[in-house]
Enzyme design. Structure first.
Site, mmCIF file in Angstrom:
data_model
loop_
_atom_site.group_PDB
_atom_site.id
_atom_site.type_symbol
_atom_site.label_atom_id
_atom_site.label_comp_id
_atom_site.label_asym_id
_atom_site.label_seq_id
_atom_site.Cartn_x
_atom_site.Cartn_y
_atom_site.Cartn_z
ATOM 1 N N CYS A 1 6.126 -4.074 16.055
ATOM 2 C CA CYS A 1 5.758 -3.107 17.091
ATOM 3 C C CYS A 1 4.345 -3.424 17.586
ATOM 4 C CB CYS A 1 5.858 -1.678 16.561
ATOM 5 S SG CYS A 1 7.556 -1.269 16.088
ATOM 6 N N GLY B 1 6.846 -1.344 6.291
ATOM 7 C CA GLY B 1 8.248 -1.741 6.315
ATOM 8 C C GLY B 1 9.142 -0.820 7.114
ATOM 9 N N GLU B 2 10.328 -1.318 7.379
ATOM 10 C CA GLU B 2 11.344 -0.571 8.118
ATOM 11 C C GLU B 2 12.462 -0.251 7.113
ATOM 12 O OE1 GLU B 2 12.195 0.958 10.970
ATOM 13 O OE2 GLU B 2 14.116 1.191 9.960
ATOM 14 N N GLU C 1 0.830 -1.194 0.000
ATOM 15 C CA GLU C 1 0.000 0.000 0.000
ATOM 16 C C GLU C 1 0.871 1.253 0.000
ATOM 17 O OE1 GLU C 1 -4.156 -1.374 2.006
ATOM 18 O OE2 GLU C 1 -2.561 -0.931 3.413
ATOM 19 N N SER D 1 11.733 7.352 8.091
ATOM 20 C CA SER D 1 11.303 7.070 9.460
ATOM 21 C C SER D 1 11.775 5.680 9.858
ATOM 22 C CB SER D 1 9.774 7.157 9.539
ATOM 23 O OG SER D 1 9.327 6.862 10.845
ATOM 24 N N CYS E 1 3.239 8.789 0.882
ATOM 25 C CA CYS E 1 3.731 7.895 1.934
ATOM 26 C C CYS E 1 4.004 6.537 1.285
ATOM 27 C CB CYS E 1 2.694 7.782 3.049
ATOM 28 S SG CYS E 1 3.181 6.672 4.378
ATOM 29 N N CYS F 1 -1.482 6.060 9.971
ATOM 30 C CA CYS F 1 -0.255 5.448 10.499
ATOM 31 C C CYS F 1 -0.550 4.111 11.161
ATOM 32 C CB CYS F 1 0.386 6.346 11.541
ATOM 33 S SG CYS F 1 0.844 7.951 10.931
ATOM 34 N N CYS G 1 1.133 -1.764 15.902
ATOM 35 C CA CYS G 1 1.120 -1.531 14.456
ATOM 36 C C CYS G 1 0.553 -2.728 13.698
ATOM 37 C CB CYS G 1 2.537 -1.232 13.969
ATOM 38 S SG CYS G 1 2.637 -0.933 12.188
ATOM 39 N N ASN H 1 -3.947 5.219 16.397
ATOM 40 C CA ASN H 1 -5.051 4.837 15.528
ATOM 41 C C ASN H 1 -5.443 3.428 15.928
ATOM 42 O OD1 ASN H 1 -5.140 7.219 13.850
ATOM 43 N ND2 ASN H 1 -3.177 6.547 13.036
ATOM 44 N N SER I 1 11.121 6.613 15.362
ATOM 45 C CA SER I 1 9.928 6.144 16.070
ATOM 46 C C SER I 1 10.339 5.784 17.500
ATOM 47 C CB SER I 1 9.329 4.933 15.339
ATOM 48 O OG SER I 1 8.697 5.357 14.153
ATOM 49 N N LEU I 2 10.158 6.722 18.391
ATOM 50 C CA LEU I 2 10.668 6.542 19.764
ATOM 51 C C LEU I 2 9.600 5.911 20.672
ATOM 52 C CD1 LEU I 2 13.214 7.068 21.473
ATOM 53 C CD2 LEU I 2 12.159 9.223 22.190
ATOM 54 N N CYS J 1 6.547 -6.213 7.499
ATOM 55 C CA CYS J 1 7.591 -5.627 8.341
ATOM 56 C C CYS J 1 7.968 -6.647 9.402
ATOM 57 C CB CYS J 1 7.080 -4.356 9.015
ATOM 58 S SG CYS J 1 8.354 -3.461 9.951
HETATM 59 N N1 SAH Z 1 9.186 1.235 10.330
HETATM 60 C C1 SAH Z 1 9.338 2.670 10.260
HETATM 61 C C2 SAH Z 1 8.476 3.261 9.175
HETATM 62 C C3 SAH Z 1 6.980 3.192 9.436
HETATM 63 S S1 SAH Z 1 6.462 4.780 9.893
HETATM 64 C C4 SAH Z 1 9.065 3.277 11.611
HETATM 65 O O1 SAH Z 1 8.581 2.573 12.486
HETATM 66 O O2 SAH Z 1 9.377 4.437 11.826
HETATM 67 C C5 SAH Z 1 4.906 4.517 10.533
HETATM 68 C C6 SAH Z 1 4.691 5.342 11.799
HETATM 69 O O3 SAH Z 1 3.378 5.067 12.296
HETATM 70 C C7 SAH Z 1 5.666 4.926 12.894
HETATM 71 O O4 SAH Z 1 6.078 6.012 13.665
HETATM 72 C C8 SAH Z 1 4.796 3.975 13.684
HETATM 73 O O5 SAH Z 1 5.268 3.803 14.972
HETATM 74 C C9 SAH Z 1 3.458 4.666 13.638
HETATM 75 N N2 SAH Z 1 2.356 3.770 13.958
HETATM 76 C C10 SAH Z 1 2.328 2.425 13.863
HETATM 77 N N3 SAH Z 1 1.154 1.946 14.280
HETATM 78 C C11 SAH Z 1 0.403 3.004 14.648
HETATM 79 C C12 SAH Z 1 -0.917 3.148 15.149
HETATM 80 N N4 SAH Z 1 -1.705 2.091 15.350
HETATM 81 N N5 SAH Z 1 -1.363 4.393 15.406
HETATM 82 C C13 SAH Z 1 -0.579 5.463 15.184
HETATM 83 N N6 SAH Z 1 0.672 5.382 14.694
HETATM 84 C C14 SAH Z 1 1.158 4.166 14.437
#
Ligand code: SAH
Length: 354
Positions: A115, A160-161, A91, A192, A104, A334, A118, A291, A215-216, A111
């Site tokens: 996390c 993906g990462e 997507e 990211s 995006c 996201c 996600c 989300n 992504s902290l 991935c």
């Molecule tokens: N793998 C990379 C690129 C993906 S960016 C990364 O993690 O940075 C996608 C962003 O959306 C990341 O910051 C991720 O943590 C955030 N994200 C993932 N699941 C989410 C959710 N359910 N609600 C809001 N943000 C989310």
């Protein structure tokens, strides 16, 4: 030798032309056709000699992802379901007016980072995308949205990462940046990452330098380890130290993304710890209220809790913004990109990396 033009950086295309007895400079024209005009049929590249056009058509292909489905959100966000040459699905999302136009883009099918909040992480990793497939998403969206002649930003925040697919991602950024092609300057691209440390150090030495987002999601290892499993390998302190060393352009800052989860990482204490952690880092914090989705075991905080968290950061001098959720009604927001089931479980795959 790769015979897919979509996978070739310009120097490689020049070499391929020279090897076939053609002038290297024609690579510039081919790039303009592919990336500026969106023409993939070599026979239609009318400023090339007939001989060269026929050679290209005979010896090369151009793979382009095909659009399987296109959905438009009430807020104008559009989600594209794209099919790759091997049938795999990914997507890509178009987010208008943020304030710029933003694509995006995905870097992997699925991935491996798993996390906790996600949906893409639920898929596990099916495979890396090639550079041509990463750039191909941009070509497809620019054509479908009639945006070839308009400026847009790119965020590598789809599936993906990106640093887990380092070489192809960097190659894609070089193809995108080529002035003969789309000419997307790296300052218009944001990468990211969860913070894979060796690749982050490598990125710091690249001649092509996108903006960086980390992504902290939590200020301590204890909390972050629960949310972002790879943190058990590369901890918060190491990531922050790498960020402090990271070369930045004038006036630019590293973005720290922080998915806000009710009663998990949204307390005043968390906000104060985060502000302290980021002191001395040229940073800004992007708070992303969760989300929510079925199967995701967390809740979105109340608006009051979101405001409180952001206010504590701001009071301590942190640049902070709250990400407006876009495209949630079409699951384009996201962490909501997901297309097919995993081969191995995400946990098994992650075990290999860690
Ligand atoms: N793998 C990379 C690129 C993906 S960016 C990364 O993690 O940075 C996608 C962003 O959306 C990341 O910051 C991720 O943590 C955030 N994200 C993932 N699941 C989410 C959710 N359910 N609600 C809001 N943000 C989310």
């Amino acid at each position: 030798m790769n015979n897919d033009l979509a996978e070739l950086e310009r120097p490689a295309l020049e070499t391929a032309l020279a090897e076939r007895g053609h002038q290297r400079f024609h690579a510039r024209q081919v790039f303009a056709w592919l990336y500026r005009h969106g023409v993939t049929d070599a026979l239609a590249m009318t400023d090339l000699s007939r001989e060269l056009r026929e050679m290209l058509a005979r010896e090369f292909t151009v793979s382009t992802p095909s659009i399987v489905r296109r959905e438009t959100s009430v807020d104008g966000t559009e989600k594209f379901l794209l099919k790759l040459a091997d049938g795999k699905l990914i997507e890509s999302v178009f987010i208008p007016d943020t304030p710029a136009m933003t694509f995006c883009i995905s870097t992997q099918v699925g991935c491996a980072m798993a996390c906790a909040f996600c949906l893409t992480g639920r898929m596990g990793l099916a495979r890396n995308l090639s550079a041509g497939e990463i750039v191909g998403q941009v070509r497809v969206l620019a054509t479908a949205l009639d945006m070839r002649d308009r400026p847009f930003n790119i965020v590598l925040m789809g599936m993906g990462e990106p640093l887990h697919n380092y070489d192809e991602t960097m190659k894609a950024l070089r193809i995108l940046a080529d002035d003969n092609g789309m000419g997307v300057h790296p300052r218009r691209v944001t990468l990211s990452t969860v913070g894979l440390l060796p690749q982050l150090e490598q990125l710091a030495r690249e001649p092509i330098m996108p903006n960086l987002a980390i992504s902290l999601h939590a200020p301590t290892d204890l909390q972050r380890g629960e949310l972002v499993p790879i943190n058990r390998k590369y901890g918060v302190a190491e990531i922050i130290a790498a960020c402090k060393r990271f070369p930045l352009r004038k006036r630019s800052r590293i973005t720290f993304e922080y998915v806000l989860l009710a009663n998990v990482n949204d307390s005043p204490e968390d906000a104060r710890r985060l502000a302290k952690l980021l002191a001395g880092v040229k940073s800004k914090v992007n708070v992303i209220p969760l989300n929510a989705a079925p199967g995701i075991p967390f809740e979105r905080p109340s608006d009051a809790a979101i405001d409180r968290f952001a206010r504590i950061l701001a009071e301590r001098g942190v640049h902070v913004s709250v990400r407006k959720s876009r495209g949630r009604d079409i699951r384009a927001a996201c962490g909501q990109l997901i297309v097919e089931g995993p081969r191995k479980s995400p946990a098994q795959q992650l075990a290999v990396i860690m």
